[in-house]
Design an enzyme around this catalytic site. Structure first.
Site, mmCIF file in Angstrom:
data_model
loop_
_atom_site.group_PDB
_atom_site.id
_atom_site.type_symbol
_atom_site.label_atom_id
_atom_site.label_comp_id
_atom_site.label_asym_id
_atom_site.label_seq_id
_atom_site.Cartn_x
_atom_site.Cartn_y
_atom_site.Cartn_z
ATOM 1 N N LYS A 1 -23.422 41.174 54.958
ATOM 2 C CA LYS A 1 -24.878 41.088 54.819
ATOM 3 C C LYS A 1 -25.546 40.989 56.185
ATOM 4 O O LYS A 1 -26.567 41.644 56.447
ATOM 5 C CB LYS A 1 -25.258 39.877 53.960
ATOM 6 C CG LYS A 1 -24.901 40.015 52.494
ATOM 7 C CD LYS A 1 -25.341 38.776 51.725
ATOM 8 C CE LYS A 1 -24.931 38.844 50.267
ATOM 9 N NZ LYS A 1 -25.328 37.626 49.536
ATOM 10 N N HIS B 1 -1.414 54.874 30.780
ATOM 11 C CA HIS B 1 -1.234 56.289 31.103
ATOM 12 C C HIS B 1 -1.609 56.590 32.548
ATOM 13 O O HIS B 1 -1.649 57.757 32.944
ATOM 14 C CB HIS B 1 -2.049 57.150 30.132
ATOM 15 C CG HIS B 1 -1.593 57.023 28.716
ATOM 16 N ND1 HIS B 1 -0.730 57.911 28.118
ATOM 17 C CD2 HIS B 1 -1.861 56.079 27.775
ATOM 18 C CE1 HIS B 1 -0.497 57.535 26.870
ATOM 19 N NE2 HIS B 1 -1.174 56.422 26.637
ATOM 20 N N GLU C 1 -13.944 35.348 44.240
ATOM 21 C CA GLU C 1 -14.830 34.596 45.134
ATOM 22 C C GLU C 1 -14.428 33.134 45.238
ATOM 23 O O GLU C 1 -14.674 32.497 46.263
ATOM 24 C CB GLU C 1 -16.282 34.694 44.657
ATOM 25 C CG GLU C 1 -16.960 35.996 45.017
ATOM 26 C CD GLU C 1 -18.464 35.948 44.839
ATOM 27 O OE1 GLU C 1 -19.130 36.852 45.366
ATOM 28 O OE2 GLU C 1 -18.976 35.034 44.172
#
Length: 427
Positions: free
Chosen positions: A417, A302, A281
């Site tokens: 948003k 792995h 951010e």
């Protein structure tokens, strides 16, 4: 006291740091003079020195009240910086499976998943629980929904007048939807400082109240941060490891657009998540920034190990190593040796883990040609974590300003948003 040791020998030519001495000094001076873009959110940098002793006492009193009342579970409701700091600190200090009997802390309001919220509500249904809701405004959708549901559950069990004793709001000092609700309903309140952004808020009541309830010594956490601040506010780049890390990243991003933060301790998973938000951010704007990625080794060797070793050269690694783990375990000899592990007899698991760390750094840097920055931590104590929080926060501020972006805003998150509220037809 240096609780964190920075090693850049497998990452950059340290002579190149000298080219940035003047620029770093100028940025640091402007940060101190509050004359840079985003200056209104620089309150975090002096938090360890400036935090109010009365507020610390009030936090500890609240935690003690919950314990005295027999609260089994504290439901911390918040998203992003409102939960990642506290969660990362609990796991870092206590491990993923704490051995001491403390109040259990669970986190809600971190998603809009119906399954997640329903299961959390079922989980506390027959437990004595309290709520700490954390939101500057009270309008962030995920925690607002979760708070309504947990509040209604608590009210239905205890009655609204009694339930309010077990609800604490951490919010704005004098405005906002959550502030007004807390004032009207009589909830205890703690303040999210105006000059501290969410991702920098772990050393405010946002992080400190849940940590105190979890049995963590918040005064030691702040003490470690204060010790580190004395080191990391130094304007001399060549004496400041936090700023060295920032400049090393700045140099590496010219060729490598991805940074993978690695730890060899699984209980650091949420520390890595906290770091991802902090750097993602703060830097990711105006088409700039390093993509923060993370891995837990040896587990992810792995799965991602092949790509890191032989795949496209798009990343550098920053590797966290802890000298003294929370626990260690020695391999004992077995007479039958059916699993052929007797060659490890009397070696501790931490010794074996360190061998894996050293082998992997050598493989990735010497053969894979992946630059590695090493951060060696003294231990898993509150003081060391307080120092690490300040290290990363100082580093990301400097890193953002080197990139010529404001490290303290996040305009990009407003787009989704706005779209979401349009779809939901919020007036």
């Amino acid at each position: 006291m240096r609780r964190i040791r920075l090693n850049l020998q497998n990452a950059i030519n340290e002579e190149k740091l000298k080219e940035y001495v003047s620029e770093v000094e100028q940025i640091n001076t402007k940060m101190n003079n509050l004359s840079l873009e985003g200056f209104e959110y620089l309150g975090w940098k002096d938090l360890p020195e400036n935090i109010n002793k009365n507020e610390i006492d009030k936090i500890i009193e609240t935690a003690n009240f919950f314990k005295k009342e027999g609260i089994e579970v504290l439901v911390v409701i918040g998203i992003g910086g409102s939960f990642l700091g506290a969660k990362s600190a609990m796991d870092f200090i206590q491990g993923n499976y704490p051995t001491k009997k403390n109040m259990e802390i669970i986190f809600a309001g971190t998603s809009i998943s119906s399954t997640e919220l329903t299961q959390l509500l079922y989980y506390v249904e027959n437990k004595k629980f309290a709520i700490n809701v954390i939101s500057k405004s009270g309008t962030t959708l995920e925690p607002a929904i979760a708070f309504r549901e947990f509040r209604n559950l608590l009210n239905s069990r205890l009655g609204e007048n009694n339930a309010k004793r077990y609800i604490v709001a951490t919010t704005d000092a004098n405005k906002g939807l959550l502030f007004e609700m807390a004032k009207e309903k009589g909830y205890a309140r703690f303040v999210v400082p105006d000059n501290v952004g969410g991702r920098f808020s772990v050393l405010t009541p946002v992080g400190l109240l849940p940590l105190a309830c979890a049995g963590i010594d918040i005064e030691k956490l702040l003490e470690g941060a204060k010790e580190a601040n004395a080191l990391y506010k130094n304007s001399n780049l060549l004496e400041n490891d936090a700023y060295k890390y920032a400049v090393a990243r700045f140099l590496l991003q010219k060729k490598f657009p991805v940074e993978m933060l690695v730890s060899y301790e699984p209980n650091h998973m949420f520390l890595l998540e906290w770091w991802k938000q902090l750097f993602g951010e703060s830097e990711g704007k105006q088409g700039k920034g390093i993509l923060p990625h993370s891995a837990i080794f040896t587990r992810d060797l792995h799965s991602l190990g092949q790509f890191i070793q032989d795949g496209s050269k798009i990343m550098f690694e920053t590797v966290i190593w802890v000298d003294k783990p929370i626990f260690d375990l020695k391999i004992e000899k077995e007479i039958e040796d059916l699993d052929k592990l007797n060659y490890l007899t009397n070696k501790s698991l931490h010794q074996i883990n360190k061998a894996a760390f050293e082998a992997t750094v050598e493989a990735h840097t010497k053969v894979g040609l992946v630059p590695n920055i090493i951060l060696e931590l003294e231990d898993s104590s509150e003081k060391t974590l307080g120092a690490l929080f300040m290290f990363f926060e100082r580093a990301v501020a400097m890193s953002g300003y080197l990139l010529k972006v404001n490290p303290f805003n996040q305009p990009g998150v407003e787009v989704y948003k706005s779209n979401l509220f349009k779809i939901l037809e919020k007036k």
